[in-house]
Design an enzyme around this catalytic site. Structure first.
Site, PDB file in Angstrom:
ATOM      1  N   GLY A 186      11.381  -4.375   6.461  1.00 27.27           N
ATOM      2  CA  GLY A 186      11.234  -4.204   7.902  1.00 27.27           C
ATOM      3  C   GLY A 186       9.787  -3.962   8.219  1.00 27.27           C
ATOM      4  N   GLY A 200       7.039  -2.070   8.420  1.00 27.03           N
ATOM      5  CA  GLY A 200       6.665  -0.746   7.934  1.00 27.03           C
ATOM      6  C   GLY A 200       5.313  -0.301   8.469  1.00 27.03           C
ATOM      7  N   ARG A 201       4.533  -1.264   8.865  1.00 30.48           N
ATOM      8  CA  ARG A 201       3.220  -0.897   9.430  1.00 30.48           C
ATOM      9  C   ARG A 201       2.914  -1.775  10.627  1.00 30.48           C
ATOM     10  NH1 ARG A 201      -0.608  -4.231   5.233  1.00 30.48           N
ATOM     11  NH2 ARG A 201       1.117  -5.564   4.690  1.00 30.48           N
ATOM     12  N   LYS A 204      -0.456  -4.379  14.094  1.00 31.89           N
ATOM     13  CA  LYS A 204      -0.286  -4.176  12.652  1.00 31.89           C
ATOM     14  C   LYS A 204      -1.231  -3.064  12.216  1.00 31.89           C
ATOM     15  CE  LYS A 204      -0.128  -7.091   8.501  1.00 31.89           C
ATOM     16  NZ  LYS A 204      -0.369  -8.470   8.021  1.00 31.89           N
ATOM     17  N   ASP A 210       1.924   4.370   4.519  1.00 29.88           N
ATOM     18  CA  ASP A 210       1.375   5.194   5.603  1.00 29.88           C
ATOM     19  C   ASP A 210       1.434   4.503   6.963  1.00 29.88           C
ATOM     20  OD1 ASP A 210      -0.504   3.248   5.283  1.00 29.88           O
ATOM     21  OD2 ASP A 210      -2.187   4.592   4.852  1.00 29.88           O
ATOM     22  N   ASP A 234      10.668 -12.691   3.054  1.00 33.91           N
ATOM     23  CA  ASP A 234      10.350 -11.892   4.240  1.00 33.91           C
ATOM     24  C   ASP A 234       8.984 -12.294   4.811  1.00 33.91           C
ATOM     25  OD1 ASP A 234       9.654 -10.629   1.668  1.00 33.91           O
ATOM     26  OD2 ASP A 234       8.562  -9.208   2.904  1.00 33.91           O
ATOM     27  N   ASN A 235       8.283 -13.167   4.128  1.00 33.40           N
ATOM     28  CA  ASN A 235       6.980 -13.612   4.634  1.00 33.40           C
ATOM     29  C   ASN A 235       7.011 -15.071   5.068  1.00 33.40           C
ATOM     30  OD1 ASN A 235       5.893 -11.089   4.131  1.00 33.40           O
ATOM     31  ND2 ASN A 235       5.127 -11.630   2.108  1.00 33.40           N
TER      32      ASN A 235
HETATM   33  P1  AMP Z   1       4.065  -7.515   2.612  1.00 29.05           P
HETATM   34  O1  AMP Z   1       4.421  -8.049   1.248  1.00 29.05           O
HETATM   35  O2  AMP Z   1       2.619  -7.187   2.777  1.00 29.05           O
HETATM   36  O3  AMP Z   1       4.548  -8.443   3.671  1.00 29.05           O
HETATM   37  O4  AMP Z   1       4.806  -6.123   2.789  1.00 29.05           O
HETATM   38  C1  AMP Z   1       6.092  -5.862   2.294  1.00 29.05           C
HETATM   39  C2  AMP Z   1       6.743  -4.692   2.988  1.00 29.05           C
HETATM   40  O5  AMP Z   1       5.984  -3.504   2.811  1.00 29.05           O
HETATM   41  C3  AMP Z   1       6.910  -4.877   4.494  1.00 29.05           C
HETATM   42  O6  AMP Z   1       8.168  -4.390   4.858  1.00 29.05           O
HETATM   43  C4  AMP Z   1       5.792  -4.036   5.068  1.00 29.05           C
HETATM   44  O7  AMP Z   1       6.119  -3.582   6.344  1.00 29.05           O
HETATM   45  C5  AMP Z   1       5.683  -2.894   4.073  1.00 29.05           C
HETATM   46  N1  AMP Z   1       4.332  -2.313   4.043  1.00 29.05           N
HETATM   47  C6  AMP Z   1       3.215  -2.886   3.564  1.00 29.05           C
HETATM   48  N2  AMP Z   1       2.152  -2.061   3.707  1.00 29.05           N
HETATM   49  C7  AMP Z   1       2.601  -0.932   4.286  1.00 29.05           C
HETATM   50  C8  AMP Z   1       1.990   0.306   4.711  1.00 29.05           C
HETATM   51  N3  AMP Z   1       0.691   0.539   4.547  1.00 29.05           N
HETATM   52  N4  AMP Z   1       2.783   1.229   5.276  1.00 29.05           N
HETATM   53  C9  AMP Z   1       4.094   1.006   5.439  1.00 29.05           C
HETATM   54  N5  AMP Z   1       4.724  -0.115   5.079  1.00 29.05           N
HETATM   55  C10 AMP Z   1       3.998  -1.088   4.500  1.00 29.05           C
HETATM   56 MG    MG Z   2       5.395  -9.193   4.975  1.00 30.25          MG
END
Ligand code: AMP
Ligand code: MG
Length: 500
Positions: free
Chosen positions: A91, A93-94, A114, A126, A253-254
């Site tokens: 979901g 997360g940031r 973001k 965080d 998810d990307n």
């Molecule tokens: P990503 O592979 O970068 O698309 O991230 C995978 C998951 O990790 C997604 O659900 C993001 O929302 C979460 N995420 C990545 N970086 C952070 C962060 N600094 N704080 C909280 N959630 C994060």
């Molecule tokens: Mg992502």
């Protein structure tokens, strides 16, 4: 807070899906927002009248400190296969979704911050972004747009005035991202995993309404939508391949259902060509290597098909059959787009007496010669775009890119024989090749230099100059030859990192 606001008349159609789809949550205010960059051109497309506002106001709005009263911010839930392993709940997360804005041409775009603070989906994170990844995404996504590749875009970047903890303490930033949709394959997987057919259907209806309105009248709109997603993804990945772009983290998810490049993490444009190039520090096994991308696209779309099956047919065997038929179209579409694209890069037209296999082999031979000789991807096609069909007088610059110039000499002979079978003149062919083979791409070492100057010396000028160069990627710009060049040995960026 009641401040005279930049005009942001948000619509919130996603909200109507119901609370199973998101968590309502507000961005967490930041200490001292300072505007790094605001995308006037994109703002214009969205009909935003930023002129009346000073930078400080824009910084407040695009850091999330000031929320427009038409916005009902939320974090979206989704699931996803990360490096092949299913994670039932991910979901935003940031990231925090602010809502939808109408473009002046009618379509609407989704706006998201973001790096705007923790949400229910942050897990251990965080919820913040470091400055480096924000600058990186800003540069790469806007370069992609100028390179005519469907992509999420960057509307603003703001320094938060706060530090974030990464390997060390670094400056924090917030990026405003704009997309045709933030729905991912993983969004459907989330509900499929719960066997929640009603929600799968509601989400599909939302996607059709937003992104595939023509499909409403199809015999089965869900099948029609799936087919459109499949074809867009095939076209998108073919475009990546033609620019030497490596996404780096093609988890489900990307992958956007709107066919846009999304989630710029460890992505990179290749300098020296290698079929198996990987930059991402976390992609140990090369799952998302350059040449693996088309296959991974299909794998991801197969996961989407599985999630949508209940909408395809009441008879699940029939549904599977329909899904397979469409997935087969991915392969045909991708191969077609690959051939058309690389033919065009080499100035070849599709002509009746040359069969596709023949051209396919010729183009593959060029890529093999590049790989065997560490030729720079972008410069190879750039210099090829300057050559004449009948003489080798201008070949030197291209030859110099190849460790063994004989390898390209041999290929150029074949290329010229092939060109002699069609009737183009040099000027016309060169112009058309130059309109699609960029002079400038966001080279890793240049992006890195922009980030280093900003992070280490609070100097954003390197970022701004690079951004400006990338605004006109097909035009050779005076005094900007450095930006064409691959890295010197001590400038090579060996690994790229997730934005986390
Ligand atoms: P990503 O592979 O970068 O698309 O991230 C995978 C998951 O990790 C997604 O659900 C993001 O929302 C979460 N995420 C990545 N970086 C952070 C962060 N600094 N704080 C909280 N959630 C994060
Ligand atoms: Mg992502």
């Amino acid at each position: 807070m009641n401040v005279p606001l930049i005009n942001l008349p948000f619509k919130n159609r996603y909200l109507e899906l119901g609370d199973g789809f998101y968590e309502k949550c507000k961005p967490l205010a930041v200490a001292d927002p300072v505007l790094i960059k605001f995308n006037e051109e994109l703002a214009g497309e969205l009909g935003l009248s930023a002129d009346d506002h000073d930078e400080q106001h824009l910084a407040e709005v695009f850091s999330g400190n000031v929320i427009h009263d038409t916005s009902e911010p939320l974090a979206m839930v989704y699931a996803g296969h990360q490096f092949g392993h299913f994670n039932p709940q991910l979901g935003d997360g940031r990231a925090i979704y602010l809502g939808e804005l109408d473009r002046v041409d009618g379509a609407s775009l989704d706006i998201q911050l973001k790096g705007s603070g923790r949400t229910r989906y942050s897990r251990g994170g965080d919820g913040r972004s470091a400055l480096g990844p924000v600058l990186r995404e800003y540069l790469l996504s806007e370069a992609m747009h100028q390179l005519h590749v469907p992509t999420t875009r960057a509307l603003a970047a703001v320094l938060t005035g706060e530090q974030v903890v990464r390997e060390q303490m670094v400056a924090g930033a917030v990026m405003t991202r704009v997309a045709s949709s933030f729905i991912r394959i993983g969004s459907f997987q989330y509900f499929a995993m719960k066997n929640d057919v009603q929600s799968i259907k509601a989400l599909a209806d939302y996607v059709i309404d937003r992104n595939y309105p023509d499909m409403v009248d199809a015999a089965n709109p869900y099948i029609a939508m799936f087919e459109s997603v499949v074809l867009r993804q095939a076209d998108l990945i073919a475009q990546w391949m033609q620019l030497g772009f490596i996404h780096g983290v093609m988890n489900t998810d990307n992958m956007s259902v709107a066919g846009e490049t999304i989630d710029y993490g460890p992505c990179a444009f290749m300098d020296f060509f290698d079929h198996n190039q990987v930059y991402s520090s976390i992609d140990q096994n090369g799952r998302y290597a350059y040449s693996a991308q088309p296959g991974i696209g299909l794998w991801n779309l197969s996961r989407l098909a599985e999630s949508l099956l209940p909408l395809f047919d009441d008879d699940s065997d029939k549904g599977v059959e329909l899904a397979q038929e469409i997935l087969e179209k991915y392969i045909t579409r991708y191969s077609g787009a690959w051939l058309t694209g690389f033919r065009a890069k080499c100035g070849l037209r599709s002509i009746a007496d040359v069969n596709p296999e023949e051209d396919q082999a010729l183009l593959a031979a060029l890529l093999d010669a590049m790989a065997d000789n560490q030729a720079d991807f972008t410069l190879t096609f750039y210099h090829l775009s300057q050559l004449d069909a009948k003489t080798n007088e201008k070949d030197m610059a291209l030859r110099e890119l190849f460790a063994k110039p004989e390898a390209i000499d041999a290929w150029l002979l074949r290329w010229r024989q092939r060109l002699s079978r069609e009737s183009t003149n040099d000027d016309e062919r060169q112009a058309s090749m130059q309109s699609i083979n960029p002079v400038y791409i966001p080279r890793n070492h240049q992006v890195e230099a922009a980030i280093r100057a900003a992070e280490d010396h609070n100097d954003f000028s390197v970022f701004h100059v690079l951004y400006d160069v990338l605004q006109k990627p097909y035009e050779r710009q005076q005094g900007k030859d450095d930006y064409m060049m691959p890295p010197k040995p001590d400038e090579v960026v060996q690994a790229t990192f997730c934005g986390t």
